[in-house]
Design a protein around this motif. Structure first.
Motif, PDB file in Angstrom:
ATOM      1  N   LYS A  62      10.216  55.822  41.269  1.00  0.00           N
ATOM      2  CA  LYS A  62      10.518  55.121  40.019  1.00  0.00           C
ATOM      3  C   LYS A  62      11.311  53.845  40.281  1.00  0.00           C
ATOM      4  O   LYS A  62      11.135  52.836  39.596  1.00  0.00           O
ATOM      5  CB  LYS A  62      11.308  56.045  39.085  1.00  0.00           C
ATOM      6  CG  LYS A  62      10.474  57.200  38.556  1.00  0.00           C
ATOM      7  CD  LYS A  62      11.271  58.023  37.552  1.00  0.00           C
ATOM      8  CE  LYS A  62      10.418  59.165  37.014  1.00  0.00           C
ATOM      9  NZ  LYS A  62      11.189  59.995  36.052  1.00  0.00           N
ATOM     10  N   ILE A  63      12.201  53.889  41.269  1.00  0.00           N
ATOM     11  CA  ILE A  63      12.976  52.683  41.617  1.00  0.00           C
ATOM     12  C   ILE A  63      12.022  51.580  42.076  1.00  0.00           C
ATOM     13  O   ILE A  63      12.138  50.421  41.672  1.00  0.00           O
ATOM     14  CB  ILE A  63      13.994  52.999  42.726  1.00  0.00           C
ATOM     15  CG1 ILE A  63      14.995  54.055  42.249  1.00  0.00           C
ATOM     16  CG2 ILE A  63      14.716  51.726  43.169  1.00  0.00           C
ATOM     17  CD1 ILE A  63      15.855  54.644  43.361  1.00  0.00           C
ATOM     18  N   GLY A  64      11.068  51.953  42.928  1.00  0.00           N
ATOM     19  CA  GLY A  64      10.099  50.965  43.408  1.00  0.00           C
ATOM     20  C   GLY A  64       9.254  50.407  42.278  1.00  0.00           C
ATOM     21  O   GLY A  64       9.001  49.199  42.203  1.00  0.00           O
ATOM     22  N   TRP A  65       8.812  51.302  41.387  1.00  0.00           N
ATOM     23  CA  TRP A  65       8.032  50.855  40.229  1.00  0.00           C
ATOM     24  C   TRP A  65       8.828  49.829  39.425  1.00  0.00           C
ATOM     25  O   TRP A  65       8.350  48.746  39.096  1.00  0.00           O
ATOM     26  CB  TRP A  65       7.660  52.051  39.347  1.00  0.00           C
ATOM     27  CG  TRP A  65       6.987  51.655  38.062  1.00  0.00           C
ATOM     28  CD1 TRP A  65       7.593  51.175  36.927  1.00  0.00           C
ATOM     29  CD2 TRP A  65       5.580  51.636  37.789  1.00  0.00           C
ATOM     30  NE1 TRP A  65       6.661  50.883  35.968  1.00  0.00           N
ATOM     31  CE2 TRP A  65       5.416  51.152  36.468  1.00  0.00           C
ATOM     32  CE3 TRP A  65       4.453  51.998  38.531  1.00  0.00           C
ATOM     33  CZ2 TRP A  65       4.163  51.018  35.881  1.00  0.00           C
ATOM     34  CZ3 TRP A  65       3.196  51.864  37.933  1.00  0.00           C
ATOM     35  CH2 TRP A  65       3.060  51.383  36.621  1.00  0.00           C
ATOM     36  N   LYS A  66      10.067  50.185  39.117  1.00  0.00           N
ATOM     37  CA  LYS A  66      10.893  49.302  38.285  1.00  0.00           C
ATOM     38  C   LYS A  66      11.090  47.939  38.942  1.00  0.00           C
ATOM     39  O   LYS A  66      11.015  46.900  38.271  1.00  0.00           O
ATOM     40  CB  LYS A  66      12.260  49.939  38.028  1.00  0.00           C
ATOM     41  CG  LYS A  66      13.217  49.018  37.278  1.00  0.00           C
ATOM     42  CD  LYS A  66      14.548  49.681  36.949  1.00  0.00           C
ATOM     43  CE  LYS A  66      15.417  48.714  36.126  1.00  0.00           C
ATOM     44  NZ  LYS A  66      16.631  49.360  35.594  1.00  0.00           N
ATOM     45  N   ALA A  67      11.348  47.949  40.261  1.00  0.00           N
ATOM     46  CA  ALA A  67      11.650  46.694  40.960  1.00  0.00           C
ATOM     47  C   ALA A  67      10.526  45.682  40.776  1.00  0.00           C
ATOM     48  O   ALA A  67      10.770  44.503  40.516  1.00  0.00           O
ATOM     49  CB  ALA A  67      11.893  46.960  42.445  1.00  0.00           C
ATOM     50  N   LEU A  68       9.287  46.136  40.899  1.00  0.00           N
ATOM     51  CA  LEU A  68       8.152  45.220  40.776  1.00  0.00           C
ATOM     52  C   LEU A  68       7.780  44.972  39.313  1.00  0.00           C
ATOM     53  O   LEU A  68       7.444  43.846  38.921  1.00  0.00           O
ATOM     54  CB  LEU A  68       6.947  45.762  41.555  1.00  0.00           C
ATOM     55  CG  LEU A  68       5.680  44.901  41.560  1.00  0.00           C
ATOM     56  CD1 LEU A  68       5.976  43.468  41.987  1.00  0.00           C
ATOM     57  CD2 LEU A  68       4.620  45.511  42.479  1.00  0.00           C
ATOM     58  N   ALA A  69       7.882  46.032  38.487  1.00  0.00           N
ATOM     59  CA  ALA A  69       7.459  45.898  37.080  1.00  0.00           C
ATOM     60  C   ALA A  69       8.309  44.860  36.341  1.00  0.00           C
ATOM     61  O   ALA A  69       7.810  44.152  35.459  1.00  0.00           O
ATOM     62  CB  ALA A  69       7.532  47.253  36.375  1.00  0.00           C
ATOM     63  N   ARG A  70       9.584  44.760  36.695  1.00  0.00           N
ATOM     64  CA  ARG A  70      10.450  43.765  36.049  1.00  0.00           C
ATOM     65  C   ARG A  70       9.910  42.348  36.241  1.00  0.00           C
ATOM     66  O   ARG A  70       9.884  41.541  35.314  1.00  0.00           O
ATOM     67  CB  ARG A  70      11.864  43.835  36.652  1.00  0.00           C
ATOM     68  CG  ARG A  70      12.739  44.908  36.059  1.00  0.00           C
ATOM     69  CD  ARG A  70      13.972  45.140  36.938  1.00  0.00           C
ATOM     70  NE  ARG A  70      14.764  43.954  37.159  1.00  0.00           N
ATOM     71  CZ  ARG A  70      15.893  43.669  36.494  1.00  0.00           C
ATOM     72  NH1 ARG A  70      16.339  44.491  35.557  1.00  0.00           N
ATOM     73  NH2 ARG A  70      16.580  42.577  36.765  1.00  0.00           N
ATOM     74  N   ALA A  71       9.509  42.046  37.477  1.00  0.00           N
ATOM     75  CA  ALA A  71       9.011  40.693  37.759  1.00  0.00           C
ATOM     76  C   ALA A  71       7.662  40.462  37.091  1.00  0.00           C
ATOM     77  O   ALA A  71       7.375  39.362  36.594  1.00  0.00           O
ATOM     78  CB  ALA A  71       8.915  40.474  39.269  1.00  0.00           C
TER      79      ALA A  71
END
Lengths: 300, 300
Positions: free
Chosen positions: B66-75
């Protein structure tokens, strides 16, 4: 398994397994920059991201202006090592709420100075709170004429290996004030058939094996020939890292031409032949053996 | 002065004073993305950098995927908010040497999943040792048709303000699993004359004043109309942040057309009119007053 038991290259290899490639990606992970474009476009886009972290890449007492300079100069060095020109930068600064504004503005003073010096526009970024060390991440976009783009992977057996400048002892201060070899790299890419090139960030001991491996070659390093900074041993020249000099390979005939033309063009910067690329499996570093050759490793 | 005494917007303004602009920069700092191109090129390039930091944007016990998902999804959410398409990402991961490899690979699993979902190629990056919290910085490059590029700055008095989805309570979990509104944003940019658009990352309370200010407008917010997530108060809907919904402004006549077409195209995602842009200096948020409207601030 813990990361420190693996070493940086193994960690990166594990992380990159299965990452999606994409249309228009000329070169993905594994070179100084990512390269984006269509195979026959005149220009290719170069993308680079790089970070400096407090206590790892700089110390709390280092001058903020120098920290800012280093943060951007590192990425410029990578764009240069592809034969390219840097264009736009975005900056992410993560910093404690308890820091003084003048420390943050000092870092931006250094970033601006470096940007002006190398013709880079700072076009955006982000400022965030860090609960720990300061962290500066730089995103840099640039371009290169397609036919001048130099990868790490084009080296061939019998190619001559050169480095610019001198190696070792960077931590005494030069790691904060170095000048990326962008003019030199552009000249090399324009005037010579450079087979492979990269910038020396982790030290020759880590980076030369990477260039050789990417090219499917072995290498022989002439340690006696290494251009060392004053007071540095051969081991320090190989392992200290953060030299930000160029390492490149070209054919023997091109090397002859280079030996003549370089001192005319860059009389104040040394260029030294330090070895050759060989057939794969034939790596040799006299007096040390290939196992002993190592540079900076984030996790080891 | 310490950063926490200034607040995020004042810190950013101080840092950006005097940063060099450059040729080909359509939009520098101050929008969701930087925009690069020539004024009459068919496509403009969008550049974005964004970071997530342990204990600030995620917690040590959060699932790495989920951390990885969030990191990219924000951009991706920022590229979408310009009306653009994300293309290539570079990832910087700074992580302790004492972490397990499976935590790092878990983060990359999340990054890969997000990249595949939104058609992004992961083309490079860097892995470094962090002496403190984990830090993931994402550099994202994308493109947008010039005539569809939507800035924050094009809003006009009397424009209607809309938000997608529901607001508030993101910290309960949605901040790690949200879906960037890329399809919705592309559709809006293609079918309507959107005057101004941004994604809601710091909360409506921070972001609406930013959009209004960039457009040289004031605003009136109809707090009674706010679409709130279950269990959320109006204050939470305004201030929690990390909604990653779209906020946009368009003329009254376009708004009429939108009210009809939206539910046909996106029957499962709410669209809510939450206020209007006004003449500058006329900002009003009934029941609270403009002073009380605030969202997440990294330094305050």
């Amino acid at each position: 398994m813990k990361l420190k038991a693996m070493g940086e290259d193994a960690v990166v290899a594990a992380l990159l397994r299965g990452v999606p490639a994409g249309r228009g990606v000329i070169r993905g992970p594994g070179d100084d920059c990512a390269v984006i474009g269509s195979p026959c476009a005149k220009y290719w886009r170069l993308l680079k991201t790089d970070c400096v972290i407090e206590t790892v890449h700089f110390l709390p007492n280092d001058a903020p202006e120098k920290i800012g300079w280093k943060a951007l100069a590192r990425a410029i060095s990578d764009i240069a090592a592809m034969g390219g020109r840097p264009q736009q930068a975005l900056i992410t600064l993560a910093i404690s709420r308890d820091q003084e504004l003048r420390r943050a503005t000092g870092i931006y003073t250094g970033l601006r100075k470096c940007a002006r010096t190398y013709g880079v526009a700072i076009v955006g970024g982000e400022t965030a709170r860090s609960p720990g060390p300061m962290f500066i991440s730089v995103m840099l976009s640039g371009e290169v004429e397609r036919h001048r783009c130099v990868f790490r992977s084009g080296g061939e057996p019998r190619d001559r290996l050169f480095v610019t400048g001198r190696l070792g002892g960077s931590l005494a201060g030069r790691h904060l004030t170095f000048e990326p070899r962008d003019e030199e790299a552009r000249w090399l890419a324009q005037r010579f058939r450079i087979h492979a090139m990269m910038d020396l960030s982790d030290g020759l001991g880590s980076d030369l094996p990477r260039l050789a491996q990417a090219s499917g070659c072995g290498f022989r390093l002439d340690e006696g020939a290494l251009p060392l900074n004053p007071g540095c041993t051969v081991a320090e020249g190989i392992s200290d890292g953060e030299d930000y000099e160029l390492l490149f390979a070209l054919a023997p005939r091109e090397a002859e031409r280079l030996r003549i033309l370089w001192p005319r063009k860059f009389p104040r910067l040394e260029l030294t032949e330090i070895g050759i690329l060989t057939a794969p499996g034939d790596s040799k570093s006299p007096g040390r053996g290939k196992k002993k050759l190592h540079g900076y490793d984030h996790f080891a």
